[in-house]
Write an enzyme that holds these catalytic residues in place. Structure first.
Site, PDB file in Angstrom:
ATOM      1  N   GLU A   1       0.820  -1.222   0.000  1.00 12.29           N
ATOM      2  CA  GLU A   1       0.000   0.000   0.000  1.00 12.29           C
ATOM      3  C   GLU A   1       0.850   1.266   0.000  1.00 12.29           C
ATOM      4  OE1 GLU A   1      -3.401  -0.348  -0.071  1.00 12.29           O
ATOM      5  OE2 GLU A   1      -3.196  -2.523   0.026  1.00 12.29           O
TER       6      GLU A   1
ATOM      7  N   ASP B   1     -12.841  -1.308  -4.781  1.00 12.27           N
ATOM      8  CA  ASP B   1     -13.750  -2.318  -4.235  1.00 12.27           C
ATOM      9  C   ASP B   1     -13.850  -3.575  -5.094  1.00 12.27           C
ATOM     10  OD1 ASP B   1     -14.228  -0.293  -2.458  1.00 12.27           O
ATOM     11  OD2 ASP B   1     -16.317   0.042  -3.032  1.00 12.27           O
TER      12      ASP B   1
ATOM     13  N   ASP C   1     -15.283  -8.552  -1.582  1.00 11.89           N
ATOM     14  CA  ASP C   1     -14.924  -7.342  -2.302  1.00 11.89           C
ATOM     15  C   ASP C   1     -13.409  -7.165  -2.178  1.00 11.89           C
ATOM     16  OD1 ASP C   1     -17.638  -7.125  -2.490  1.00 11.89           O
ATOM     17  OD2 ASP C   1     -17.791  -5.184  -1.482  1.00 11.89           O
TER      18      ASP C   1
ATOM     19  N   HIS D   1     -15.673  -3.618   4.077  1.00 19.17           N
ATOM     20  CA  HIS D   1     -14.293  -3.272   3.727  1.00 19.17           C
ATOM     21  C   HIS D   1     -13.391  -3.009   4.935  1.00 19.17           C
ATOM     22  CE1 HIS D   1     -16.420  -1.943  -0.210  1.00 19.17           C
ATOM     23  NE2 HIS D   1     -16.395  -3.260  -0.055  1.00 19.17           N
TER      24      HIS D   1
ATOM     25  N   ASP E   1     -10.724  -0.902   4.896  1.00 21.41           N
ATOM     26  CA  ASP E   1      -9.869   0.287   4.835  1.00 21.41           C
ATOM     27  C   ASP E   1     -10.391   1.521   5.570  1.00 21.41           C
ATOM     28  OD1 ASP E   1     -11.731   0.263   2.788  1.00 21.41           O
ATOM     29  OD2 ASP E   1     -10.375   0.994   1.241  1.00 21.41           O
TER      30      ASP E   1
ATOM     31  N   ASN F   1      -9.048   6.028   5.956  1.00 23.11           N
ATOM     32  CA  ASN F   1      -9.116   5.740   4.515  1.00 23.11           C
ATOM     33  C   ASN F   1      -8.232   6.709   3.699  1.00 23.11           C
ATOM     34  OD1 ASN F   1     -11.073   5.663   1.738  1.00 23.11           O
ATOM     35  ND2 ASN F   1     -10.787   3.763   2.826  1.00 23.11           N
TER      36      ASN F   1
ATOM     37  N   HIS G   1      -8.481   6.330  -0.210  1.00 21.60           N
ATOM     38  CA  HIS G   1      -8.062   4.942  -0.466  1.00 21.60           C
ATOM     39  C   HIS G   1      -9.103   4.227  -1.310  1.00 21.60           C
ATOM     40  CE1 HIS G   1      -6.917   0.690   0.461  1.00 21.60           C
ATOM     41  NE2 HIS G   1      -5.721   1.199   0.292  1.00 21.60           N
ATOM     42  N   CYS G   2     -10.366   4.397  -0.926  1.00 21.24           N
ATOM     43  CA  CYS G   2     -11.444   3.716  -1.659  1.00 21.24           C
ATOM     44  C   CYS G   2     -11.546   4.180  -3.103  1.00 21.24           C
ATOM     45  CB  CYS G   2     -12.783   4.016  -1.010  1.00 21.24           C
ATOM     46  SG  CYS G   2     -13.056   3.119   0.495  1.00 21.24           S
TER      47      CYS G   2
END
Ligand code: NVA
Length: 326
Positions: free
Chosen positions: A8, A94, A161, A209, A211, A270, A315-316
């Site tokens: 990441e 996602d 996801d 999720h 994150d 996030n 992030h998403c």
């Protein structure tokens, strides 16, 4: 190489940034009922249909600022097709999992999102595969409605996801929740092979999720949401020996009236790493900025007004395609 990323935080070279056009709340079906709204006994006031034009226009303004910032950092930016879809093209994170030079369209938990990857597929390179996505209604557990002890997905086939997973090179962290079952973690383990270990995070957060719960900042340093991760022992090895920045209480910038798709922790956990020393953080998150700066991480403070309305912050709404291997 058209795509390559294993963690990441390595220096970002190429990324997809989502688009808000045609974002919608789908018509209620069994998957949406149990995955998104298990905590609500009464869903009679859940509206379906397109998000308001104001949300789309303001999100476009904010994402343009973000895109220009990334370009100024030397990052190549790609965008999804701006076309109607079952849910949205705002969170490419996602629907597709990237590891090394492979991209996998994961077997998504919501029916309305199963084909979302189509709108980014042209950016994913040649090593792209689509996971089989079980279609039977019996994958969805209606018993989870009003019962936090039960999750939305039965263990009869893999469902997850891509945003249930974060990457730290040879170790991946997978959240078991309403948007990812244990069978999904097993599937991912097979996909990445035996040189890489998929670790599950369980009984921490039931919803969508990973994150807004944990962010990896660099090798050996993570940001954790203290309302969910109460102590380092809740993390599996090797992450329970990493240094932890405990995320400060976020500054809540609010959401469009009546439309809220995520918790306050979306604002700060996030965040999105441009490299190990630079993250993009929502512009009001001064307490988090201070906490990160104490670890030598600079923060680009940018606007993203509808992170809670649409259910995704930086992030998403990204999918890193290339991070430089050092
Ligand atoms: N569903 C998560 C947001 C994921 C970015 C939350 O509400 O915290």
């Amino acid at each position: 190489m058209s795509i390559y990323s294993t963690n990441e935080w390595d220096p970002l070279k190429k990324v997809i940034v989502g688009v808000p056009e045609y974002a919608r709340i789908p018509t209620m079906d069994k998957s949406l009922r149990v995955v998104n709204y298990a905590d609500k006994k009464d869903i009679s006031n859940v509206k379906s249909g397109l998000y308001p034009k104001q949300v789309v226009d303001e999100s476009n303004e904010d994402l343009d600022v973000f895109v220009n910032f990334l370009k100024s950092e030397g990052v190549e930016v790609r965008r999804p097709n701006r076309v109607p879809t079952g849910y949205y093209n705002y969170c490419p994170r996602d629907s597709v999992f990237v590891y090394k030079n492979h991209a996998l369209a994961t077997p998504m938990s919501l029916r309305a999102r199963e084909k979302e990857f189509i709108n980014i597929v042209e950016h994913l390179g040649n090593n792209f595969s689509i996971a089989d996505n079980y279609q039977g209604d019996d994958i969805y557990n209606e018993g989870c409605v009003g019962d936090l002890e039960q999750l939305a997905l039965n263990e009869i086939a893999p469902k997850f996801d891509a945003a249930n997973v974060i990457r730290a090179n040879d170790h991946l962290l997978y959240l078991v929740s309403n948007s990812g079952n244990r069978k999904g973690a097993e599937y991912l383990q097979e996909f990445v092979g035996s040189d890489v270990k998929v670790h599950t995070l369980e009984k921490v957060y039931s919803y969508m999720h990973i994150d807004s719960t944990v962010a990896f900042l660099r090798e050996g340093l993570l940001l954790a949401n203290p309302s969910r991760i109460k102590s380092r022992d809740m993390l599996p090895a090797p992450f329970n020996t990493w240094d932890i920045v405990w995320a400060p209480e976020p500054v809540d910038v609010g959401h469009y009236p009546g439309l809220c798709n995520s918790s306050i922790w979306t604002w700060n956990v996030n965040l999105f790493s441009v490299n190990p020393n630079l993250v993009v953080l929502e512009k009001h998150q001064e307490p988090t900025r201070k906490a990160l700066e104490a670890h030598g991480i600079e923060c680009a403070m940018l606007p993203i007004r509808h992170a809670r309305t649409l259910g995704g912050c930086f992030h998403c709404c990204t999918l890193d395609l290339v991070r430089e291997v050092r």
